[in-house]
Design an enzyme around this catalytic site. Sequence first.
Site, mmCIF file in Angstrom:
data_model
loop_
_atom_site.group_PDB
_atom_site.id
_atom_site.type_symbol
_atom_site.label_atom_id
_atom_site.label_comp_id
_atom_site.label_asym_id
_atom_site.label_seq_id
_atom_site.Cartn_x
_atom_site.Cartn_y
_atom_site.Cartn_z
ATOM 1 N N SER A 123 -44.537 -81.657 -0.165
ATOM 2 C CA SER A 123 -45.086 -80.300 -0.270
ATOM 3 C C SER A 123 -46.570 -80.344 0.091
ATOM 4 C CB SER A 123 -44.925 -79.796 -1.698
ATOM 5 O OG SER A 123 -45.746 -78.677 -1.910
ATOM 6 N N SER A 124 -47.099 -79.206 0.540
ATOM 7 C CA SER A 124 -48.526 -79.162 0.901
ATOM 8 C C SER A 124 -49.436 -79.381 -0.308
ATOM 9 C CB SER A 124 -48.856 -77.820 1.568
ATOM 10 O OG SER A 124 -48.536 -76.753 0.708
ATOM 11 N N CYS A 125 -48.880 -79.294 -1.533
ATOM 12 C CA CYS A 125 -49.734 -79.477 -2.714
ATOM 13 C C CYS A 125 -50.073 -80.940 -2.969
ATOM 14 C CB CYS A 125 -49.095 -78.865 -3.947
ATOM 15 S SG CYS A 125 -47.668 -79.769 -4.507
ATOM 16 N N TYR A 152 -46.371 -82.500 -10.415
ATOM 17 C CA TYR A 152 -45.425 -82.356 -9.290
ATOM 18 C C TYR A 152 -45.967 -83.074 -8.051
ATOM 19 C CZ TYR A 152 -43.011 -79.476 -5.675
ATOM 20 O OH TYR A 152 -42.280 -79.008 -4.613
ATOM 21 N N LYS A 156 -44.403 -86.215 -5.868
ATOM 22 C CA LYS A 156 -44.159 -86.128 -4.421
ATOM 23 C C LYS A 156 -44.923 -87.221 -3.659
ATOM 24 C CE LYS A 156 -41.359 -82.611 -4.164
ATOM 25 N NZ LYS A 156 -40.049 -82.728 -3.533
ATOM 26 N N HIS A 195 -42.058 -68.568 -6.875
ATOM 27 C CA HIS A 195 -43.281 -68.557 -6.064
ATOM 28 C C HIS A 195 -43.713 -67.111 -5.833
ATOM 29 C CE1 HIS A 195 -41.745 -72.649 -5.001
ATOM 30 N NE2 HIS A 195 -43.019 -72.923 -5.145
HETATM 31 N N1 LIG Z 1 -39.932 -73.536 -2.018
HETATM 32 C C1 LIG Z 1 -41.107 -73.889 -1.471
HETATM 33 O O1 LIG Z 1 -42.001 -73.044 -1.270
HETATM 34 C C2 LIG Z 1 -41.342 -75.320 -1.083
HETATM 35 C C3 LIG Z 1 -40.404 -76.323 -1.266
HETATM 36 N N2 LIG Z 1 -40.689 -77.617 -0.881
HETATM 37 C C4 LIG Z 1 -39.753 -78.701 -1.118
HETATM 38 O O2 LIG Z 1 -38.483 -78.429 -0.594
HETATM 39 C C5 LIG Z 1 -37.473 -79.031 -1.416
HETATM 40 C C6 LIG Z 1 -36.445 -77.972 -1.800
HETATM 41 O O3 LIG Z 1 -37.099 -76.923 -2.483
HETATM 42 P P1 LIG Z 1 -36.369 -75.502 -2.722
HETATM 43 O O4 LIG Z 1 -35.168 -75.414 -1.886
HETATM 44 O O5 LIG Z 1 -37.429 -74.487 -2.645
HETATM 45 O O6 LIG Z 1 -35.953 -75.633 -4.258
HETATM 46 P P2 LIG Z 1 -34.722 -74.932 -5.002
HETATM 47 O O7 LIG Z 1 -35.088 -74.911 -6.439
HETATM 48 O O8 LIG Z 1 -34.373 -73.658 -4.331
HETATM 49 O O9 LIG Z 1 -33.527 -75.940 -4.764
HETATM 50 C C7 LIG Z 1 -33.535 -77.215 -5.362
HETATM 51 C C8 LIG Z 1 -32.118 -77.748 -5.336
HETATM 52 O O10 LIG Z 1 -32.144 -79.032 -5.979
HETATM 53 C C9 LIG Z 1 -31.036 -79.093 -6.854
HETATM 54 N N3 LIG Z 1 -31.318 -79.988 -7.970
HETATM 55 C C10 LIG Z 1 -32.385 -79.949 -8.798
HETATM 56 N N4 LIG Z 1 -32.276 -80.929 -9.709
HETATM 57 C C11 LIG Z 1 -31.100 -81.578 -9.461
HETATM 58 C C12 LIG Z 1 -30.431 -82.656 -10.074
HETATM 59 N N5 LIG Z 1 -30.949 -83.283 -11.132
HETATM 60 N N6 LIG Z 1 -29.241 -83.055 -9.551
HETATM 61 C C13 LIG Z 1 -28.716 -82.428 -8.485
HETATM 62 N N7 LIG Z 1 -29.309 -81.398 -7.852
HETATM 63 C C14 LIG Z 1 -30.492 -80.973 -8.346
HETATM 64 C C15 LIG Z 1 -30.845 -77.681 -7.353
HETATM 65 O O11 LIG Z 1 -29.534 -77.551 -7.845
HETATM 66 P P3 LIG Z 1 -29.024 -76.240 -8.623
HETATM 67 O O12 LIG Z 1 -28.776 -75.238 -7.540
HETATM 68 O O13 LIG Z 1 -27.806 -76.680 -9.313
HETATM 69 O O14 LIG Z 1 -30.157 -75.858 -9.530
HETATM 70 C C16 LIG Z 1 -31.103 -76.900 -6.073
HETATM 71 O O15 LIG Z 1 -29.930 -76.812 -5.289
HETATM 72 C C17 LIG Z 1 -38.187 -79.657 -2.606
HETATM 73 O O16 LIG Z 1 -38.384 -81.015 -2.378
HETATM 74 C C18 LIG Z 1 -39.525 -78.945 -2.607
HETATM 75 O O17 LIG Z 1 -40.529 -79.762 -3.128
HETATM 76 C C19 LIG Z 1 -41.884 -77.933 -0.303
HETATM 77 C C20 LIG Z 1 -42.833 -76.977 -0.085
HETATM 78 C C21 LIG Z 1 -42.654 -75.602 -0.470
HETATM 79 C C1 LIG Z 2 -45.267 -74.328 -2.815
HETATM 80 C C2 LIG Z 2 -46.316 -74.523 -3.848
HETATM 81 O O1 LIG Z 2 -46.141 -73.573 -4.887
HETATM 82 C C3 LIG Z 2 -46.978 -73.688 -6.036
HETATM 83 O O2 LIG Z 2 -48.311 -73.500 -5.714
HETATM 84 P P1 LIG Z 2 -48.913 -72.075 -5.394
HETATM 85 O O3 LIG Z 2 -48.947 -71.861 -3.936
HETATM 86 O O4 LIG Z 2 -50.209 -71.932 -6.115
HETATM 87 O O5 LIG Z 2 -47.810 -71.145 -6.103
HETATM 88 P P2 LIG Z 2 -47.347 -69.649 -6.180
HETATM 89 O O6 LIG Z 2 -46.544 -69.279 -5.008
HETATM 90 O O7 LIG Z 2 -46.683 -69.516 -7.502
HETATM 91 O O8 LIG Z 2 -48.700 -68.786 -6.244
HETATM 92 C C4 LIG Z 2 -49.528 -68.560 -5.140
HETATM 93 C C5 LIG Z 2 -50.663 -67.644 -5.500
HETATM 94 O O9 LIG Z 2 -50.126 -66.325 -5.736
HETATM 95 C C6 LIG Z 2 -50.670 -65.803 -6.949
HETATM 96 N N1 LIG Z 2 -49.752 -64.790 -7.501
HETATM 97 C C7 LIG Z 2 -50.047 -63.465 -7.632
HETATM 98 N N2 LIG Z 2 -49.054 -62.828 -8.226
HETATM 99 C C8 LIG Z 2 -48.069 -63.756 -8.460
HETATM 100 C C9 LIG Z 2 -46.787 -63.658 -9.050
HETATM 101 O O10 LIG Z 2 -46.332 -62.591 -9.478
HETATM 102 N N3 LIG Z 2 -46.067 -64.809 -9.096
HETATM 103 C C10 LIG Z 2 -46.539 -66.014 -8.605
HETATM 104 N N4 LIG Z 2 -45.755 -67.112 -8.686
HETATM 105 N N5 LIG Z 2 -47.780 -66.116 -8.060
HETATM 106 C C11 LIG Z 2 -48.519 -64.999 -7.985
HETATM 107 C C12 LIG Z 2 -50.870 -67.045 -7.802
HETATM 108 O O11 LIG Z 2 -51.771 -66.793 -8.871
HETATM 109 C C13 LIG Z 2 -51.428 -68.016 -6.773
HETATM 110 O O12 LIG Z 2 -52.803 -67.782 -6.566
HETATM 111 C C14 LIG Z 2 -46.813 -75.003 -6.664
HETATM 112 O O13 LIG Z 2 -45.535 -75.090 -7.150
HETATM 113 C C15 LIG Z 2 -47.044 -76.121 -5.692
HETATM 114 O O14 LIG Z 2 -46.652 -77.302 -6.274
HETATM 115 C C16 LIG Z 2 -46.375 -75.913 -4.379
HETATM 116 O O15 LIG Z 2 -45.966 -76.843 -3.708
#
Ligand SMILES: NC(=O)C1=CN([C@@H]2O[C@H](COP(=O)(O)OP(=O)(O)OC[C@H]3O[C@@H](n4cnc5c(N)ncnc54)[C@H](OP(=O)(O)O)[C@@H]3O)[C@@H](O)[C@H]2O)C=CC1
Ligand SMILES: C[C@H]1O[C@H](OP(=O)(O)OP(=O)(O)OC[C@H]2O[C@@H](n3cnc4c(=O)[nH]c(N)nc43)[C@H](O)[C@@H]2O)[C@@H](O)[C@@H](O)C1=O
Length: 327
Positions: A123-125, A152, A156, A195
């Site tokens: 992830s970009s974080c 987190y 990563k 998010h």
């Molecule tokens: N969403 C984003 O903005 C970003 C995501 N990523 C990365 O992309 C990847 C996927 O993220 P995303 O799709 O958003 O996440 P989701 O939460 O949408 O999906 C995660 C998946 O992982 C499964 N999972 C979690 N724990 C377990 C476990 N113990 N055993 C089996 N399966 C498990 C979940 O299963 P179940 O459906 O049963 O809960 C789900 O299907 C991650 O590595 C994340 O860090 C990176 C940058 C940004």
């Molecule tokens: C993908 C990335 O996602 C996370 O980092 P993040 O980008 O900070 O996350 P976010 O999407 O939740 O927020 C972005 C911004 O938006 C603002 N904000 C306003 N109003 C709402 C609101 O209603 N909900 C949320 N969630 N945020 C809000 C919030 O305060 C912040 O300034 C980490 O999981 C990190 O580990 C990671 O990898």
Amino acid sequence: MTTDLPGPSQESVPSLLRPGARVFVAGHRGLVGSAVVRRLTAEGHEAITRGRDHLDLRDAERTAAFLRDARPDAVVLAAAKVGGIMANSTYPVQFLEDNLRIQLSVTAGAHAAGIERLLFLGSSCIYPKRAPQPIPESALLTGPLEPTNEAYALAKIAGIVQIQSYRRQYGASYISAMPTNLYGPGDNFDLETSHVLPALIRRFHEARRSGAPAVTLWGSGSPRREFLHVDDLAAACVLLLERYDGDEPVNVGSGADLTIRELASTVSDVTSYQGIVEWDTAKPDGTPRKLLDVSRLAALGFEPRIGLREGIARTYAWWLQQQGAQV
Ligand SMILES: NC(=O)C1=CN([C@@H]2O[C@H](COP(=O)(O)OP(=O)(O)OC[C@H]3O[C@@H](n4cnc5c(N)ncnc54)[C@H](OP(=O)(O)O)[C@@H]3O)[C@@H](O)[C@H]2O)C=CC1
Ligand SMILES: C[C@H]1O[C@H](OP(=O)(O)OP(=O)(O)OC[C@H]2O[C@@H](n3cnc4c(=O)[nH]c(N)nc43)[C@H](O)[C@@H]2O)[C@@H](O)[C@@H](O)C1=O
């Protein structure tokens, strides 16, 4: 949605993924995993899946046994404990431990089973809070992390080093991608754990439906974020499996960012909300900016296809359909 391979320039390079490859997509029910399954299938590959109810990927022995039996050609590790800024700051133990355990199980299990290709998603974080913008891959481990997602991010970073170590010690063709903030169909719309982008779609939609005069969002609205539609991310993942075999992680982003305030303006427009926005500055802003330098991925021929406004409109339509809601 396009199913064209991005970038014609790489077409003459032999693919590292054979036609009709069997790919285990860990986390196939999630935002990323479901998009990767769609993309692999569209390109003629076979996605192998196993739900968490049948296989908890934190269980190293059962994961290793599954991978030994299934013997896929490749693994996409998209299973993780994932959430927005509040979920990350409230549950650091689960964000650290679940992710470390899943990464250890899947990567070690894949290597023990003789699986040749694995794509790990970070992830970009993972980059320092004050990294240069846009952030090059070389910024990794050059400074302190953003506190709201430190647990987190450290999990990563351990995943990236694990992937690099299997390459350095055993010559494994394992690679890492670092996506920016993602959104799209299959996203989490729970207001506490999601998010920002799905949260804003839901908040503005519900405010319009109830006639609320104002919507309260978190933080100051000034942080900048880069967003990529998950179908573009999935295209990049398949491209990397096919074309990339390097030690360094590869950033995956859209190349442009905007403030949360600007994002709110676009989402309110798409959802036809006409009230005002208020900011709850007691909620965290998180990192001020994390725009990725995507030149490494661009050199492989990738370019995103789905613009932000179009992507938000599609995601809003998807979410409405899921709920059977009316516009
Ligand atoms: N969403 C984003 O903005 C970003 C995501 N990523 C990365 O992309 C990847 C996927 O993220 P995303 O799709 O958003 O996440 P989701 O939460 O949408 O999906 C995660 C998946 O992982 C499964 N999972 C979690 N724990 C377990 C476990 N113990 N055993 C089996 N399966 C498990 C979940 O299963 P179940 O459906 O049963 O809960 C789900 O299907 C991650 O590595 C994340 O860090 C990176 C940058 C940004
Ligand atoms: C993908 C990335 O996602 C996370 O980092 P993040 O980008 O900070 O996350 P976010 O999407 O939740 O927020 C972005 C911004 O938006 C603002 N904000 C306003 N109003 C709402 C609101 O209603 N909900 C949320 N969630 N945020 C809000 C919030 O305060 C912040 O300034 C980490 O999981 C990190 O580990 C990671 O990898």
